[in-house]
Scaffold this motif. Structure first.
Motif, PDB file in Angstrom:
ATOM      1  N   ALA A  99       3.677  -0.399   1.620  1.00 55.72           N
ATOM      2  CA  ALA A  99       3.949  -1.853   1.466  1.00 55.72           C
ATOM      3  C   ALA A  99       3.484  -2.725   0.119  1.00 55.72           C
ATOM      4  O   ALA A  99       4.286  -3.298  -0.236  1.00 55.72           O
ATOM      5  N   ILE A 100       2.215  -1.870  -0.550  1.00 59.09           N
ATOM      6  CA  ILE A 100       1.809  -2.497  -1.669  1.00 59.09           C
ATOM      7  C   ILE A 100       3.040  -1.886  -2.703  1.00 59.09           C
ATOM      8  O   ILE A 100       3.186  -2.732  -3.603  1.00 59.09           O
ATOM      9  N   ILE A 101       3.378  -0.668  -2.636  1.00 58.31           N
ATOM     10  CA  ILE A 101       4.635  -0.262  -3.615  1.00 58.31           C
ATOM     11  C   ILE A 101       5.754  -1.080  -3.781  1.00 58.31           C
ATOM     12  O   ILE A 101       6.145  -1.531  -4.579  1.00 58.31           O
ATOM     13  N   ARG A 102       6.110  -1.307  -2.345  1.00 55.28           N
ATOM     14  CA  ARG A 102       7.496  -2.280  -2.166  1.00 55.28           C
ATOM     15  C   ARG A 102       7.002  -3.548  -2.638  1.00 55.28           C
ATOM     16  O   ARG A 102       7.982  -4.105  -3.566  1.00 55.28           O
ATOM     17  N   THR A 103       6.110  -4.541  -2.643  1.00 57.95           N
ATOM     18  CA  THR A 103       5.822  -5.512  -3.215  1.00 57.95           C
ATOM     19  C   THR A 103       5.523  -5.611  -4.707  1.00 57.95           C
ATOM     20  O   THR A 103       6.159  -6.513  -5.306  1.00 57.95           O
ATOM     21  N   ALA A 104       4.858  -4.843  -5.045  1.00 60.27           N
ATOM     22  CA  ALA A 104       4.450  -4.565  -6.422  1.00 60.27           C
ATOM     23  C   ALA A 104       5.960  -4.431  -7.156  1.00 60.27           C
ATOM     24  O   ALA A 104       6.150  -5.012  -8.204  1.00 60.27           O
TER      25      ALA A 104
END
Length: 229
Positions: A99-104
């Motif tokens: 999820a952090i990778i997607r947002t980043a």
């Protein structure tokens, strides 16, 4: 490398055909969906349920699987070229990392530095819905050494901490930045907090301070990105 799930399947099919070795279907698709897959020009291999489950190692493949080429983590010096990077220190849940990778990637972060000796490539490609293929990701076994190098490169270090300065009232100076996220259960170790130029947090309207780390990251990241425009 096997990845599975409808979302990552079509993301790679549309954006990274060069990575595909073989496609697998374990369900009947409607004509429009099958036509979209067939237009990519790859031979489609049909799988029965048992074979698909074995290939996905019991994961929820939704009937869509593919074999893709391995992707590589980038060397540390590549991240140093970015204006804004994210460091994950102590986060082990693959769902949160994805999820952090997607947002980043969606918000334009330049790269991600994961502190640890290992990060399963198949898992992060799947959990990030393919965004891991487009965001430079580096592994570092030692957080303090990495932070020292980043400081030498004139990066400002911002640690995510519940006791930090309220993010929406914080004036970020121009220049290179690192947002450091700690584990959901324990946050950032004191040694890392001491290295930070500032710690930032999110003010809560109610007495409840248990935001999921990926949700907290999205708020902090959005604030930093828009503060530097």
């Amino acid at each position: 490398m096997i990845v599975y799930g409808k979302q990552v399947f079509f993301y790679i099919l549309q954006k990274h055909k060069e990575l595909i070795n073989e496609l697998y279907l374990a369900k009947e698709c409607d004509k429009a969906t099958f036509s979209l897959i067939a237009k990519a020009g790859f031979k489609i291999k049909k799988l029965d349920f048992k074979s698909a489950q074995a290939l996905a190692r019991g994961g929820n493949h939704q009937g869509f699987l593919m074999d893709i080429k391995e992707f590589d983590f980038v060397p540390f010096f590549e991240l140093k070229k970015s204006e804004f990077i994210v460091m994950l220190c102590g986060i082990s849940d693959v769902g949160n990392i994805g999820a952090i990778i997607r947002t980043a990637y969606a918000l334009g972060v330049g790269g991600l530095l994961f502190v640890g000796k290992n990060l399963a490539k198949e898992s992060i490609v799947r959990s990030s819905s393919g965004a891991a293929l487009d965001l430079p990701i580096c592994l570092s076994p030692d957080a303090l050494s990495a932070l020292n190098e980043l400081k030498q490169m004139e990066f400002k270090l911002y640690g995510a901490d519940g006791k930090g300065k309220e993010i929406h009232n914080f004036a970020f100076p121009k220049g290179k930045k690192v947002l450091i996220m700690g584990s959901e259960g324990f946050g950032l170790p004191s040694k890392i907090i001491q290295k930070c130029d500032e710690c930032v947090g999110i003010a809560m309207q109610n007495d409840f301070d248990s935001l999921n780390v990926s949700a907290a990251f999205a708020i902090l990241c959005d604030r930093i990105v828009h503060a530097r425009l």
